[in-house]
Motif scaffolding. Structure first.
Motif, PDB file in Angstrom:
ATOM      1  N   ALA A  51      15.352   4.282  -1.557  1.00  0.00           N
ATOM      2  CA  ALA A  51      16.001   3.188  -2.268  1.00  0.00           C
ATOM      3  C   ALA A  51      15.069   2.620  -3.322  1.00  0.00           C
ATOM      4  N   PRO A  52      15.608   2.112  -4.448  1.00  0.00           N
ATOM      5  CA  PRO A  52      14.739   1.560  -5.495  1.00  0.00           C
ATOM      6  C   PRO A  52      13.753   0.523  -4.984  1.00  0.00           C
ATOM      7  N   SER A  53      14.188  -0.381  -4.111  1.00  0.00           N
ATOM      8  CA  SER A  53      13.279  -1.412  -3.620  1.00  0.00           C
ATOM      9  C   SER A  53      12.175  -0.815  -2.758  1.00  0.00           C
ATOM     10  N   THR A  54      12.506   0.218  -1.990  1.00  0.00           N
ATOM     11  CA  THR A  54      11.493   0.887  -1.169  1.00  0.00           C
ATOM     12  C   THR A  54      10.513   1.646  -2.048  1.00  0.00           C
ATOM     13  N   ILE A  55      11.017   2.260  -3.116  1.00  0.00           N
ATOM     14  CA  ILE A  55      10.144   2.982  -4.046  1.00  0.00           C
ATOM     15  C   ILE A  55       9.049   2.063  -4.560  1.00  0.00           C
ATOM     16  N   HIS A  56       9.405   0.843  -4.938  1.00  0.00           N
ATOM     17  CA  HIS A  56       8.406  -0.093  -5.465  1.00  0.00           C
ATOM     18  C   HIS A  56       7.318  -0.348  -4.424  1.00  0.00           C
ATOM     19  N   SER A  57       7.708  -0.583  -3.184  1.00  0.00           N
ATOM     20  CA  SER A  57       6.741  -0.873  -2.128  1.00  0.00           C
ATOM     21  C   SER A  57       5.850   0.334  -1.834  1.00  0.00           C
ATOM     22  N   VAL A  58       6.437   1.533  -1.831  1.00  0.00           N
ATOM     23  CA  VAL A  58       5.662   2.744  -1.567  1.00  0.00           C
ATOM     24  C   VAL A  58       4.642   2.988  -2.678  1.00  0.00           C
ATOM     25  N   ILE A  59       5.061   2.807  -3.930  1.00  0.00           N
ATOM     26  CA  ILE A  59       4.120   2.994  -5.040  1.00  0.00           C
ATOM     27  C   ILE A  59       2.956   2.016  -4.933  1.00  0.00           C
ATOM     28  N   ASP A  60       3.263   0.776  -4.622  1.00  0.00           N
ATOM     29  CA  ASP A  60       2.196  -0.216  -4.456  1.00  0.00           C
ATOM     30  C   ASP A  60       1.200   0.219  -3.382  1.00  0.00           C
ATOM     31  N   GLU A  61       1.714   0.693  -2.244  1.00  0.00           N
ATOM     32  CA  GLU A  61       0.833   1.075  -1.133  1.00  0.00           C
ATOM     33  C   GLU A  61       0.033   2.330  -1.455  1.00  0.00           C
ATOM     34  N   CYS A  62       0.699   3.353  -2.003  1.00  0.00           N
ATOM     35  CA  CYS A  62      -0.006   4.601  -2.302  1.00  0.00           C
ATOM     36  C   CYS A  62      -1.070   4.388  -3.377  1.00  0.00           C
ATOM     37  N   SER A  63      -0.796   3.531  -4.344  1.00  0.00           N
ATOM     38  CA  SER A  63      -1.804   3.221  -5.362  1.00  0.00           C
ATOM     39  C   SER A  63      -3.001   2.518  -4.727  1.00  0.00           C
ATOM     40  N   THR A  64      -2.720   1.616  -3.811  1.00  0.00           N
ATOM     41  CA  THR A  64      -3.801   0.921  -3.094  1.00  0.00           C
ATOM     42  C   THR A  64      -4.663   1.911  -2.318  1.00  0.00           C
ATOM     43  N   GLN A  65      -4.034   2.951  -1.773  1.00  0.00           N
ATOM     44  CA  GLN A  65      -4.772   3.949  -0.991  1.00  0.00           C
ATOM     45  C   GLN A  65      -5.443   5.009  -1.860  1.00  0.00           C
ATOM     46  N   GLY A  66      -5.296   4.893  -3.177  1.00  0.00           N
ATOM     47  CA  GLY A  66      -6.042   5.768  -4.076  1.00  0.00           C
ATOM     48  C   GLY A  66      -5.256   6.893  -4.715  1.00  0.00           C
TER      49      GLY A  66
END
Length: 472
Positions: A295-310
């Protein structure tokens, strides 16, 4: 049920701001037409069957046919017809069943506004459709099969719609079965909740789809990743519905055929407290193309987390899983994929007409989405088809008249508003749509992904050019 003339719709949109909930792109495969409990919608659709041919299609059309939109130098519009003034014939009601609320709402929220903006423009500037004024009857599917079936019955049986556009892949299966029983044609939109070959075979005489669906939905992301020079492709898809994970079989077979290393798939849920573990799993496999079938809202959260993890690679996604304005707002993100509606940013007179009509409508809803443009192109195909082959202005128009006219459509691309040449035939196989518009979101902007070596799937150049993935 919302039913309003285009003029009233235009006035109303100045006064009402649309507030919507988070949405997902592709959903369940329920076929029930009666109110019943439905599974949670899925965010992506995929076939488990391996494609037999992974090359881009080389069957480009010799020329495009019949565009629509801005006025040409000789005074005709882009369909090559002279505007005929005020619409004075018998009215036609078109139903729009779309997800205004529920988890697919963000993806499809513009459908009603687009349809009414189109009708307002057609009625006031183009003399209606073959002289017939257009009314839009809209119903909220609630992002469920149950809600879709109820909305479909309302727009057809109470509001008198004789053709229906669907904008919610949760809605497609439940609603199309009902429409077939009523002999009311489904004339397009942005609903890719079932494999195209299944729908086109099951309902050949009322199912008039113009947009890619499963399994092209999933194949698009891997195909574009290869074109972009990615090497290691991983996927993160919805956990809510088992069909999401079925993309694994497609990716497993398609990766080696494309020369792309498929590193695997993980599932995540919209309500998961953290996405750290799945991000780290795919990062640890040197993923440089991370597909998000969410879902679009989940995509935003996943991108934030994966970017944080490098994670520093490219993301991929497709169709109504992508809410471009949301992804654009994430600093440093790069996403590629395919859209099933024409690019709203294209420098083309007919796309400018879409933008002008939406601006004139006063809508506050984000219409820079593939769901919005696919709705517009479905309505433009209706306009051209009925102008060419529909009953005259003084005659009543029936659903069967529309079905008969659509069965005369041959090699139509609307000058690049459709992804490939469309031909419909009575009592036969309807077209499988395997072409799409490649996009890239980078530096806060959505543009066309350059594909200089790929042949145009719809005969158009520039931003309206499509590329095709041959599923065999």
């Amino acid at each position: 049920m919302k039913i309003r003339s285009a003029r009233r719709a235009a006035l109303a949109t100045f006064c009402v701001a649309a507030m919507v909930l988070a949405a997902c792109g592709d959903d369940d495969d329920s076929t029930s037409t009666e109110p019943a409990a439905t599974e949670a919608p899925s965010d992506t659709a995929a076939s488990t069957a391996a494609p037999t041919d992974t090359a881009a299609s080389t069957d480009a059309p010799a020329e495009t046919t019949g565009s629509s939109g801005a006025e040409a130098p000789d005074g005709t519009d882009a369909l090559g017809e002279e505007p005929s003034g005020e619409a004075t014939g018998t009215p036609i009601t078109i139903g729009v069943v779309y997800s205004e609320t529920g988890r697919t709402g963000a993806a499809y929220q513009a459908a009603d506004d687009v349809a009414n903006a189109w009708a307002d423009w057609v009625n006031s500037e183009e003399g209606g459709v073959n002289g017939h004024p257009i009314t839009i009857a809209a119903g909220d599917s609630l992002s469920t099969g149950e809600g879709a079936a109820a909305a479909g019955r309302e727009v057809v049986e109470s509001d008198g719609a004789i053709a229906v556009i669907i904008n919610d892949s949760t809605a497609e299966n439940a609603l199309t079965e009902y429409l077939a029983g009523q002999n009311v044609p489904y004339i397009g939109g942005s609903a890719n909740g079932r494999p195209q070959d299944s729908a086109a075979t099951q309902w050949p005489n009322i199912y008039f789809h113009q947009q890619p669906s499963s399994p092209t939905t999933s194949a698009t992301t891997m195909f574009v990743a290869k074109l972009d020079g990615r090497e290691n492709f991983g996927a993160m898809v919805c956990a809510e519905v088992p069909v999401c994970a079925e993309a694994d079989a497609l990716f497993s077979s398609l990766g080696p055929a494309l020369g792309l290393n498929y590193v695997g798939l993980v599932t995540v849920g919209a309500a998961d407290p953290s996405y750290q573990a799945p991000c780290l799993e795919l990062i640890g496999k040197d993923t440089d193309a991370l597909n998000l079938g969410l879902a679009p809202s989940t995509i935003h959260s996943v991108i934030d987390e994966c970017s944080t993890q490098g994670y520093t690679g490219t993301y991929t996604s497709s169709y109504n899983s992508v809410l471009p304005s949301d992804v654009e707002s994430i600093e440093g993100v790069r996403m590629i994929g395919g859209f099933n509606g024409f690019p709203w940013w294209a420098d083309d007179p007919q796309v400018q007409q879409f933008r002008d009509a939406m601006e004139a409508s006063g809508t506050t809803v984000d219409y820079n989405t593939p769901a919005a443009t696919s709705t517009w192109s479905a309505l433009e195909l209706f306009r051209k088809t009925m102008n060419d082959s529909g009953p005259p202005a003084d005659a009543e128009v029936t659903s069967q008249d529309i079905i008969d006219a659509y069965h005369g459509i041959t090699d139509e691309t609307l000058g690049g508003l459709l992804p490939q040449p469309i031909t419909y035939v009575a009592d036969g196989q309807q077209p499988l749509i395997k072409c799409f518009w490649p996009f890239v979101i980078e530096d806060g902007e959505t543009t066309s992904l350059p594909t200089p070596d790929e042949e145009s799937g719809n005969g158009a150049d520039g931003d309206l050019k499509t590329i095709c993935y041959d599923l065999g």
